[in-house]
Design an enzyme around this catalytic site. Structure first.
Site, mmCIF file in Angstrom:
data_model
loop_
_atom_site.group_PDB
_atom_site.id
_atom_site.type_symbol
_atom_site.label_atom_id
_atom_site.label_comp_id
_atom_site.label_asym_id
_atom_site.label_seq_id
_atom_site.Cartn_x
_atom_site.Cartn_y
_atom_site.Cartn_z
ATOM 1 N N ASN A 123 0.799 -1.227 0.000
ATOM 2 C CA ASN A 123 0.000 0.000 0.000
ATOM 3 C C ASN A 123 0.828 1.272 0.000
ATOM 4 O O ASN A 123 0.345 2.327 -0.418
ATOM 5 C CB ASN A 123 -0.922 0.022 1.230
ATOM 6 C CG ASN A 123 -2.075 -0.944 1.087
ATOM 7 O OD1 ASN A 123 -2.359 -1.415 -0.010
ATOM 8 N ND2 ASN A 123 -2.736 -1.241 2.189
ATOM 9 N N THR A 173 12.763 -17.591 -30.408
ATOM 10 C CA THR A 173 11.325 -17.555 -30.153
ATOM 11 C C THR A 173 10.591 -17.785 -31.466
ATOM 12 O O THR A 173 10.867 -17.115 -32.462
ATOM 13 C CB THR A 173 10.916 -16.195 -29.566
ATOM 14 O OG1 THR A 173 11.724 -15.931 -28.415
ATOM 15 C CG2 THR A 173 9.449 -16.193 -29.177
ATOM 16 N N LYS A 175 8.044 -17.463 -34.276
ATOM 17 C CA LYS A 175 7.183 -16.393 -34.787
ATOM 18 C C LYS A 175 6.405 -16.908 -35.999
ATOM 19 O O LYS A 175 6.901 -17.791 -36.694
ATOM 20 C CB LYS A 175 8.035 -15.177 -35.187
ATOM 21 C CG LYS A 175 8.975 -14.659 -34.102
ATOM 22 C CD LYS A 175 8.238 -13.963 -32.992
ATOM 23 C CE LYS A 175 9.232 -13.386 -31.973
ATOM 24 N NZ LYS A 175 8.553 -12.655 -30.888
ATOM 25 N N GLU A 204 5.648 -15.552 -24.843
ATOM 26 C CA GLU A 204 5.051 -15.465 -23.506
ATOM 27 C C GLU A 204 3.531 -15.552 -23.513
ATOM 28 O O GLU A 204 2.920 -16.007 -22.541
ATOM 29 C CB GLU A 204 5.489 -14.167 -22.806
ATOM 30 C CG GLU A 204 4.998 -12.886 -23.444
ATOM 31 C CD GLU A 204 5.889 -12.384 -24.576
ATOM 32 O OE1 GLU A 204 5.672 -11.252 -25.027
ATOM 33 O OE2 GLU A 204 6.798 -13.136 -25.004
ATOM 34 N N HIS A 294 9.991 -16.016 -18.277
ATOM 35 C CA HIS A 294 9.788 -14.793 -19.049
ATOM 36 C C HIS A 294 9.277 -13.698 -18.127
ATOM 37 O O HIS A 294 8.540 -13.973 -17.184
ATOM 38 C CB HIS A 294 8.793 -15.027 -20.195
ATOM 39 C CG HIS A 294 8.844 -13.939 -21.230
ATOM 40 N ND1 HIS A 294 8.218 -12.730 -21.054
ATOM 41 C CD2 HIS A 294 9.462 -13.867 -22.437
ATOM 42 C CE1 HIS A 294 8.446 -11.966 -22.114
ATOM 43 N NE2 HIS A 294 9.207 -12.633 -22.960
ATOM 44 N N ARG A 295 9.681 -12.449 -18.425
ATOM 45 C CA ARG A 295 9.344 -11.343 -17.524
ATOM 46 C C ARG A 295 8.245 -10.437 -18.078
ATOM 47 O O ARG A 295 8.232 -9.235 -17.814
ATOM 48 C CB ARG A 295 10.598 -10.526 -17.214
ATOM 49 C CG ARG A 295 11.260 -9.901 -18.440
ATOM 50 C CD ARG A 295 12.451 -9.035 -18.042
ATOM 51 N NE ARG A 295 13.056 -8.380 -19.205
ATOM 52 C CZ ARG A 295 13.919 -7.374 -19.127
ATOM 53 N NH1 ARG A 295 14.300 -6.918 -17.951
ATOM 54 N NH2 ARG A 295 14.421 -6.823 -20.215
#
Length: 473
Positions: A123, A173, A175, A204, A294-295
């Protein structure tokens, strides 16, 4: 007046609001080895002294609230409160300060990144007395680190599993990231692995959509892995994304990956959450699976310079929660990342002991006490011309991931993989021979392209590609 009221009044309870700094700003405090230390970039509202702002952060992220409460007398605030013990102005910035806060270890549940973050970055980030607040770094005490499993396996165990040494690992990756059928997806995986890559990767946001359900993708990717391994004699892997809407479904997907005999699965640790990530990391260690992280969503948290949380904190949290790889930026590609700052948190991921170095953004000395390391993954807008710089910057213990830089090759996926593997082997050989990759990098790539038509074609396609946009903030 009742005896109870008289007793409470007699020990000094006084209702009302008082300045936080009277209780939570303690410049004479000597930090303990067991304290969690935090460095916050604080931007107070006009008229709020920095000491009050720093004390407010310490209070609201530990035991404090907006008013005095009588139940304070039922516990020991001196034992449990956070303390702002030092404040310094930020050089070159107006009305910004670094506030250092120490938290007693008893405030946190053992082995829970979720609980740690709920307190420290909860918070308090919406507090009205602050215009902005950013968590720049954390010092995790060794006593707390020992309550975590950390990465399922770590760098050395991964190399032993893969039988790959002395060079960075290569990935890609697949595609387009969305829209392929499972069979066509598996075909692309096979072609890239056969061409010389060590890994291919689910994007991701590939989970289990109508065009490609997860089980179908896992099956076709496993077939691709086994076929590529048989043809190349190398161990291969594909990061099968186990991220799901529930923890139970996530574990079910990881179980299926283990039953297929593949070496690695993947998780989106920020969107999936730290509780889910830690659960998956424990499963992966118990069942011999590597875990790629993965971020996705990190820039929502870490991109603003004065509010949020720096990625080095998220990287430390990931090492505690568990992951064998994590995306770390590239320094040279399409995604943001400054060289020294990026290398600072890359070292925090890999090394056992990291000294304080403010020039690299490291505010505290960190001792990981035997917690396994994490391989940084460089990914995003990189191609063969970047290979010398990436090899020099990241060194051997890294994963270099070329998505468009593989699949965009004019001759197809397998030649794209060949081009990247040849470029990497040439850079590693040149480095081992003592050549300067930073100065001679382009020449090294040109020499290698003379005996690799695949690399020559890649060099021609991407010779003019740059990702240079003026920074406006």
């Amino acid at each position: 007046m009742s005896p109870q009221t008289e007793t409470k009044a007699s020990v000094g309870f006084k209702a009302g609001v008082k300045d936080y700094k009277l209780t939570y700003y303690t410049p004479d405090y000597q930090t303990k080895d067991t304290d969690i230390l935090a460095a916050f970039r604080v931007t107070p509202q006009p008229g709020v002294p920095p000491e009050e702002a720093g004390a407010a952060v310490a209070a609201e992220s530990s035991t404090g609230t907006w008013t005095t409460v009588w139940t304070d007398g039922l516990t020991s605030l001196d034992r449990y409160k956070g303390r702002c013990y030092h404040i310094e102005p930020v050089a070159g910035e107006e009305n910004q300060f670094i506030a250092y806060v120490a938290y007693p270890l008893d405030l946190f549940e053992e082995g829970s990144v979720t609980n740690m973050f709920t307190s420290i970055v909860g918070n308090v980030f919406g507090f009205k007395a602050l215009r902005a607040l950013r968590l720049e770094d954390l010092r995790i005490p060794t006593a707390y680190i020992k309550t975590f499993q950390g990465p399922p396996h770590g760098i050395q165990v991964e190399r032993d599993k893969l039988n790959k040494y002395g060079r960075p690992l290569l990935g890609c990756t697949i595609k387009p990231k969305l829209g392929l059928s499972a069979k066509n997806y598996g075909r692309a995986v096979y072609e890239c692995l056969r061409g010389g890559l060590d890994f291919t990767k689910d994007d991701e946001n590939v989970n289990s959509q109508p065009f490609m359900r997860w089980r179908d993708r896992f099956l076709f990717c496993a077939e691709a892995i086994y076929k590529a391994q048989a043809e190349t004699g190398e161990i291969k892997g594909h990061y099968l994304n186990a991220t799901a809407g529930t923890c139970e479904e996530m574990i079910k997907r990881a179980v299926f990956a283990r039953e297929l005999g593949v070496p690695i699965v993947m998780h989106d640790y920020l969107t999936g959450g730290f509780t889910a990530n830690t659960s998956l990391a424990h499963y992966c260690r118990d069942n011999g699976l590597l875990l790629h992280i993965h971020r996705a969503m990190h820039a929502v948290i870490d991109r603003q310079k004065n509010h949020g949380m720096h990625f080095r904190v998220l990287a430390k949290a990931l090492r505690l929660s568990g992951g064998d790889h994590v995306h770390s930026g590239t320094v040279v590609g399409k995604l943001e990342g400054e060289r020294e700052i990026t290398l600072g948190f890359v070292d925090l991921l890999r090394d056992d002991f990291i000294e304080k170095d403010r020039s690299r953004g490291i505010y505290f000395t960190q001792d990981w006490v035997s917690l396994p390391g994490v391989l940084p993954v460089a990914s995003g807008g990189i191609h063969v011309w970047h290979m010398p710089a990436l090899t020099e910057i990241f060194g051997d213990d890294s994963v270099l991931q070329f998505g468009g830089g593989t699949l965009g090759h004019p001759w197809g996926n397998a030649p794209g993989a060949v081009a990247n593997r040849v470029a990497l082997e040439a850079c590693v050989q040149a480095r081992n021979e003592g050549r300067d990759l930073a100065r001679e990098g382009n020449e090294i790539i040109r020499e290698a392209s003379k005996w690799s038509p695949e690399l020559a074609a890649a060099c021609e396609v991407w010779k003019e590609i740059k990702f240079e946009f003026p920074a406006m903030d």
